[in-house]
Motif scaffolding. Structure first.
Motif, PDB file in Angstrom:
ATOM      1  N   ASN A   1       6.028  -9.989  -3.636  1.00 15.80           N
ATOM      2  CA  ASN A   1       6.080  -9.840  -2.326  1.00 15.80           C
ATOM      3  C   ASN A   1       4.169  -9.350  -1.563  1.00 15.80           C
ATOM      4  O   ASN A   1       4.058  -8.152  -2.668  1.00 15.80           O
ATOM      5  N   LYS A   2       3.897  -9.329   0.038  1.00 16.95           N
ATOM      6  CA  LYS A   2       2.920  -9.294  -0.152  1.00 16.95           C
ATOM      7  C   LYS A   2       3.042  -8.005   0.859  1.00 16.95           C
ATOM      8  O   LYS A   2       3.874  -8.438   1.341  1.00 16.95           O
ATOM      9  N   VAL A   3       2.149  -6.706   0.699  1.00 17.85           N
ATOM     10  CA  VAL A   3       3.381  -5.223   0.809  1.00 17.85           C
ATOM     11  C   VAL A   3       1.832  -4.393   2.022  1.00 17.85           C
ATOM     12  O   VAL A   3       0.639  -4.652   1.005  1.00 17.85           O
ATOM     13  N   ASP A  61      -5.409  -5.704   6.634  1.00 20.56           N
ATOM     14  CA  ASP A  61      -6.080  -6.095   6.129  1.00 20.56           C
ATOM     15  C   ASP A  61      -5.816  -4.411   5.408  1.00 20.56           C
ATOM     16  O   ASP A  61      -6.496  -4.465   4.060  1.00 20.56           O
ATOM     17  N   PHE A  62      -5.029  -4.419   5.305  1.00 13.47           N
ATOM     18  CA  PHE A  62      -4.500  -3.480   4.003  1.00 13.47           C
ATOM     19  C   PHE A  62      -2.960  -3.987   3.831  1.00 13.47           C
ATOM     20  O   PHE A  62      -2.115  -3.891   4.193  1.00 13.47           O
ATOM     21  N   TYR A  63      -3.230  -4.624   2.241  1.00 14.26           N
ATOM     22  CA  TYR A  63      -1.922  -5.066   1.539  1.00 14.26           C
ATOM     23  C   TYR A  63      -2.334  -4.952   0.675  1.00 14.26           C
ATOM     24  O   TYR A  63      -4.116  -5.255   0.083  1.00 14.26           O
ATOM     25  N   PHE A  64      -1.438  -5.527  -0.277  1.00 11.95           N
ATOM     26  CA  PHE A  64      -1.665  -6.251  -2.006  1.00 11.95           C
ATOM     27  C   PHE A  64      -0.369  -6.497  -2.285  1.00 11.95           C
ATOM     28  O   PHE A  64       0.629  -6.308  -1.939  1.00 11.95           O
ATOM     29  N   ASN A  65      -0.362  -7.886  -3.565  1.00 10.33           N
ATOM     30  CA  ASN A  65       0.282  -8.310  -3.714  1.00 10.33           C
ATOM     31  C   ASN A  65       1.113  -7.286  -4.961  1.00 10.33           C
ATOM     32  O   ASN A  65       1.033  -6.842  -5.693  1.00 10.33           O
ATOM     33  N   TYR A  66       2.146  -7.184  -4.745  1.00 15.85           N
ATOM     34  CA  TYR A  66       3.111  -6.049  -5.372  1.00 15.85           C
ATOM     35  C   TYR A  66       3.590  -6.801  -6.447  1.00 15.85           C
ATOM     36  O   TYR A  66       4.470  -7.823  -6.778  1.00 15.85           O
TER      37      TYR A  66
END
Length: 192
Positions: free
Chosen positions: A95-97, A128-133
């Motif tokens: 998921n993109k979180v 702009d603030f995300y990570f791929n879990y």
């Protein structure tokens, strides 16, 4: 004569180098200060292990200042206090979180009683603030650090947590400065 002059210059150089380095702390000393700051902060809270039944995880029921819920021990010196477990939708691998956060320098907070909180928590748009879990052992982003991903095993979409993150598990710039941070993080599967 020339050799004595060069030797004298070298000795002076070593002397000045020794004086200027005298006030610098070793990495080991900085790590000890970091742990002392974390321990001092957590002294005001109950610290617990993650319960076997995740339904037993306690929250502060939305109160960000509450000391009622414990800080749960996670991996690598990270601690989490759950403010809200979220809306029940699990965040899964891949998921993109997106996340909102505020962070405070924990060394400053415990030594002065306050520290400026910086971050994007009140921004309307956080795309702009995300990570791929991925997993709890490999961060998809070295920029944000693995520490903010650890709570995702225990909370879901729209969860809010407070996290104590040692420097080695935090944002890239905190690693070399050996500064632990207290984060307030809200996770989301959508940009807004």
């Amino acid at each position: 004569m020339k050799q004595r002059f060069i030797l004298a210059l070298l000795l002076c150089g070593f002397l000045f180098a020794g004086i200027s380095c005298k006030d610098d702390k070793t990495y080991a000393e900085l790590l000890k200060e970091e742990q002392d700051s974390i321990d001092k902060y957590l002294k005001g809270y109950r610290v617990a292990d993650i319960p076997a039944n995740l339904d037993d995880l306690e929250t502060t029921n939305g109160d960000r200042e509450s000391t009622a819920a414990p800080y749960y021990r996670l991996e690598n010196g990270v601690y989490m206090q759950i403010v809200s477990k979220g809306n029940g939708t699990a965040i899964e691998t891949g998921n993109k979180v997106y996340f909102r956060f505020l962070r405070q320098n924990l060394k400053t907070l415990v030594s002065t009683g306050s520290a400026d909180a910086v971050g994007n928590f009140y921004y309307e748009n956080v795309d702009d603030f995300y990570f791929n879990y991925n997993t709890v052992t490999t961060s998809s982003s070295t920029t944000y650090g693995l520490g903010i991903e650890y709570p995702l095993q225990y909370v879901g979409n729209k969860a809010i947590v407070k996290i104590v993150v040692p420097s080695k598990m935090g944002f890239t710039e905190t690693t070399s400065s050996v500064i632990p941070y207290l984060y307030l993080v809200e996770y989301s599967l959508s940009e807004q």
